[in-house]
Design a protein around this motif. Structure first.
Motif, PDB file in Angstrom:
ATOM      1  N   THR A 151       0.980  -1.338  -0.043  1.00 20.18           N
ATOM      2  CA  THR A 151       0.032  -0.034  -0.094  1.00 20.18           C
ATOM      3  C   THR A 151       0.817   1.382   0.081  1.00 20.18           C
ATOM      4  O   THR A 151       1.861   1.429   0.622  1.00 20.18           O
ATOM      5  N   VAL A 152       0.250   2.486  -0.482  1.00 18.88           N
ATOM      6  CA  VAL A 152       0.679   3.704  -0.570  1.00 18.88           C
ATOM      7  C   VAL A 152      -0.369   4.591  -0.172  1.00 18.88           C
ATOM      8  O   VAL A 152      -1.433   4.165  -0.232  1.00 18.88           O
ATOM      9  N   VAL A 153      -0.196   5.746   0.195  1.00 16.92           N
ATOM     10  CA  VAL A 153      -1.357   6.756   0.268  1.00 16.92           C
ATOM     11  C   VAL A 153      -1.203   8.094  -0.782  1.00 16.92           C
ATOM     12  O   VAL A 153      -0.306   8.619  -0.886  1.00 16.92           O
ATOM     13  N   GLU A 154      -2.422   8.108  -1.203  1.00 17.91           N
ATOM     14  CA  GLU A 154      -2.426   9.151  -2.398  1.00 17.91           C
ATOM     15  C   GLU A 154      -2.079  10.470  -1.714  1.00 17.91           C
ATOM     16  O   GLU A 154      -2.436  10.784  -0.472  1.00 17.91           O
ATOM     17  N   LYS A 155      -1.942  11.622  -2.510  1.00 18.17           N
ATOM     18  CA  LYS A 155      -1.784  12.863  -2.097  1.00 18.17           C
ATOM     19  C   LYS A 155      -0.602  13.179  -1.597  1.00 18.17           C
ATOM     20  O   LYS A 155       0.225  14.033  -1.802  1.00 18.17           O
ATOM     21  N   VAL A 156      -0.209  12.231  -0.529  1.00 21.99           N
ATOM     22  CA  VAL A 156       1.308  12.443   0.256  1.00 21.99           C
ATOM     23  C   VAL A 156       2.399  11.837  -0.293  1.00 21.99           C
ATOM     24  O   VAL A 156       3.650  12.060  -0.297  1.00 21.99           O
ATOM     25  N   LYS A 197       5.401  -0.329 -10.556  1.00 20.35           N
ATOM     26  CA  LYS A 197       5.977  -1.136 -11.204  1.00 20.35           C
ATOM     27  C   LYS A 197       6.756  -2.023 -10.146  1.00 20.35           C
ATOM     28  O   LYS A 197       7.179  -3.372 -10.531  1.00 20.35           O
ATOM     29  N   ILE A 198       7.147  -1.808  -8.988  1.00 21.01           N
ATOM     30  CA  ILE A 198       7.864  -2.551  -7.910  1.00 21.01           C
ATOM     31  C   ILE A 198       6.760  -3.794  -7.625  1.00 21.01           C
ATOM     32  O   ILE A 198       7.405  -4.771  -7.785  1.00 21.01           O
ATOM     33  N   THR A 199       5.519  -3.398  -7.297  1.00 27.75           N
ATOM     34  CA  THR A 199       4.491  -4.398  -7.206  1.00 27.75           C
ATOM     35  C   THR A 199       4.232  -5.244  -8.096  1.00 27.75           C
ATOM     36  O   THR A 199       4.249  -6.551  -8.122  1.00 27.75           O
ATOM     37  N   GLU A 200       4.375  -4.696  -9.592  1.00 30.21           N
ATOM     38  CA  GLU A 200       4.101  -5.749 -10.617  1.00 30.21           C
ATOM     39  C   GLU A 200       5.428  -6.547 -10.542  1.00 30.21           C
ATOM     40  O   GLU A 200       5.026  -7.806 -11.033  1.00 30.21           O
ATOM     41  N   ASP A 201       6.616  -6.151 -10.526  1.00 30.91           N
ATOM     42  CA  ASP A 201       7.597  -7.097 -10.604  1.00 30.91           C
ATOM     43  C   ASP A 201       7.750  -8.076  -9.660  1.00 30.91           C
ATOM     44  O   ASP A 201       8.415  -9.187  -9.650  1.00 30.91           O
ATOM     45  N   LEU A 202       7.150  -7.661  -8.620  1.00 26.84           N
ATOM     46  CA  LEU A 202       7.091  -8.731  -7.079  1.00 26.84           C
ATOM     47  C   LEU A 202       5.765  -9.779  -7.289  1.00 26.84           C
ATOM     48  O   LEU A 202       5.846 -10.578  -6.673  1.00 26.84           O
ATOM     49  N   GLY A 203       4.910  -9.366  -8.285  1.00 24.86           N
ATOM     50  CA  GLY A 203       3.858 -10.011  -8.717  1.00 24.86           C
ATOM     51  C   GLY A 203       2.646 -10.059  -7.542  1.00 24.86           C
ATOM     52  O   GLY A 203       2.070 -10.835  -7.179  1.00 24.86           O
ATOM     53  N   VAL A 204       2.550  -8.722  -6.965  1.00 27.95           N
ATOM     54  CA  VAL A 204       1.604  -8.513  -5.936  1.00 27.95           C
ATOM     55  C   VAL A 204       0.716  -7.304  -6.174  1.00 27.95           C
ATOM     56  O   VAL A 204       1.080  -6.548  -7.295  1.00 27.95           O
ATOM     57  N   GLU A 205      -0.285  -7.142  -5.640  1.00 28.03           N
ATOM     58  CA  GLU A 205      -1.223  -6.016  -5.783  1.00 28.03           C
ATOM     59  C   GLU A 205      -0.819  -4.630  -5.144  1.00 28.03           C
ATOM     60  O   GLU A 205      -0.174  -4.570  -4.164  1.00 28.03           O
ATOM     61  N   LEU A 206      -1.081  -3.663  -6.001  1.00 29.80           N
ATOM     62  CA  LEU A 206      -0.773  -2.173  -5.361  1.00 29.80           C
ATOM     63  C   LEU A 206      -1.934  -1.638  -5.087  1.00 29.80           C
ATOM     64  O   LEU A 206      -2.854  -1.440  -5.657  1.00 29.80           O
ATOM     65  N   ARG A 207      -2.209  -1.275  -3.662  1.00 25.77           N
ATOM     66  CA  ARG A 207      -3.390  -0.429  -3.263  1.00 25.77           C
ATOM     67  C   ARG A 207      -3.088   1.062  -2.870  1.00 25.77           C
ATOM     68  O   ARG A 207      -2.033   1.036  -1.970  1.00 25.77           O
ATOM     69  N   VAL A 208      -3.561   1.941  -3.514  1.00 27.16           N
ATOM     70  CA  VAL A 208      -3.430   3.408  -3.284  1.00 27.16           C
ATOM     71  C   VAL A 208      -4.596   3.502  -2.243  1.00 27.16           C
ATOM     72  O   VAL A 208      -5.801   3.769  -2.710  1.00 27.16           O
ATOM     73  N   ARG A 209      -4.138   3.906  -1.212  1.00 25.79           N
ATOM     74  CA  ARG A 209      -5.207   4.101  -0.072  1.00 25.79           C
ATOM     75  C   ARG A 209      -5.688   5.474  -0.066  1.00 25.79           C
ATOM     76  O   ARG A 209      -4.612   6.629  -0.236  1.00 25.79           O
ATOM     77  N   PRO A 210      -6.587   5.827   0.402  1.00 25.54           N
ATOM     78  CA  PRO A 210      -7.209   7.585   0.214  1.00 25.54           C
ATOM     79  C   PRO A 210      -6.578   8.248   1.278  1.00 25.54           C
ATOM     80  O   PRO A 210      -6.473   7.713   2.270  1.00 25.54           O
ATOM     81  N   PHE A 211      -6.172   9.419   0.928  1.00 24.39           N
ATOM     82  CA  PHE A 211      -5.647  10.195   2.035  1.00 24.39           C
ATOM     83  C   PHE A 211      -6.819  10.836   2.940  1.00 24.39           C
ATOM     84  O   PHE A 211      -7.807  11.393   2.715  1.00 24.39           O
ATOM     85  N   GLU A 212      -6.560  10.824   4.224  1.00 23.23           N
ATOM     86  CA  GLU A 212      -7.425  11.533   5.221  1.00 23.23           C
ATOM     87  C   GLU A 212      -6.825  12.601   5.692  1.00 23.23           C
ATOM     88  O   GLU A 212      -5.903  12.447   6.347  1.00 23.23           O
ATOM     89  N   GLU A 213      -7.514  13.876   5.871  1.00 19.66           N
ATOM     90  CA  GLU A 213      -7.057  14.950   6.605  1.00 19.66           C
ATOM     91  C   GLU A 213      -6.880  14.675   8.054  1.00 19.66           C
ATOM     92  O   GLU A 213      -7.616  13.902   8.656  1.00 19.66           O
TER      93      GLU A 213
END
Length: 219
Positions: free
Chosen positions: A187-192, A203-219
């Motif tokens: 996971t990574v967090v959008e906006k930050v 690209k890293i997660t594709e190379d590792l063969g796992v899913e990337l989830r972009v988590r929504p940013f919360e103020e």
């Protein structure tokens, strides 16, 4: 707070003790068993915000025993929940053996229980061995915080006690976990994080063969 649900804005009304959560049907239930963590992330609420009394995940009275955790669960019907998530302020796998004991006991009663692990992914360095085989049959999903596409930036953000090799270690953990867990996510967090960096993480997660989830940013 040991067992909780999440609602509203994190840090105010966001963490809700399971005893105050009402009907649990369709909800995620979170399990907080330790304050310990190998990291001191710059964005972590334990570093940046004093949570209000009754809304804190800090275990001020110490870590609960396996028996105490199971006694809390005994009050509820987990057949109705969506997912059980080992999370909290600390790194759940700092208590690997105890987490496994809790899951094993619950899965005897609820064999179809879906269980997720939210982790920094450094357990193999914590224990100086590969612990991923112990995840098999216990976790349906492992979610690992990637934080950055760059090893130095990852270290700057997480301040991992394991140093510059930490990001490579979490990537290795993700690959090893795939052999034992049906669903491995980073996971990574959008906006930050910039779109460019998010794509590098993809690209890293594709190379590792796992899913990337972009988590929504919360103020």
């Amino acid at each position: 707070m040991i067992l909780y649900t999440v609602t509203g804005k994190v840090g105010t009304e966001g963490y809700l003790d399971i005893a105050l959560s009402g009907d649990l049907t369709g909800k995620n239930v979170y399990v907080n068993m330790t304050n310990k963590c190998p990291c001191s992330c710059v964005f972590c609420l334990r570093q940046t915000k004093k949570l209000v009394e009754g809304n804190s995940l800090w275990l001020s009275e110490g870590e609960p025993s396996v028996e105490e955790v199971l006694a809390l669960f005994a009050k509820y019907d987990l057949n109705v929940i969506n997912e059980l998530v080992f999370c909290g302020f600390g790194e759940p796998l700092e208590r690997l053996d105890d987490v496994c004991l809790v899951i094993d006991a619950l899965k005897k009663q609820y064999p179809d229980l879906k269980v997720r692990l939210n982790t920094i992914g450094l357990a193999n360095l914590i224990y100086e061995r590969d612990i991923t085989p112990e995840l098999e049959g216990r976790f349906d999903t492992v979610s690992i915080s990637l934080n950055s596409p760059d090893p130095q930036e990852f270290l700057d953000i997480t301040r991992s006690r394991f140093g510059i090799g930490s990001q490579e270690a979490i990537k290795d953990f993700a690959v090893k976990a795939k052999a034992y867990v049906p669903h491995v996510v980073m996971t990574v967090v959008e906006k930050v994080m910039s779109e460019e960096k998010i794509e590098l993480c993809r690209k890293i997660t594709e190379d590792l063969g796992v899913e990337l989830r972009v988590r929504p940013f919360e103020e």
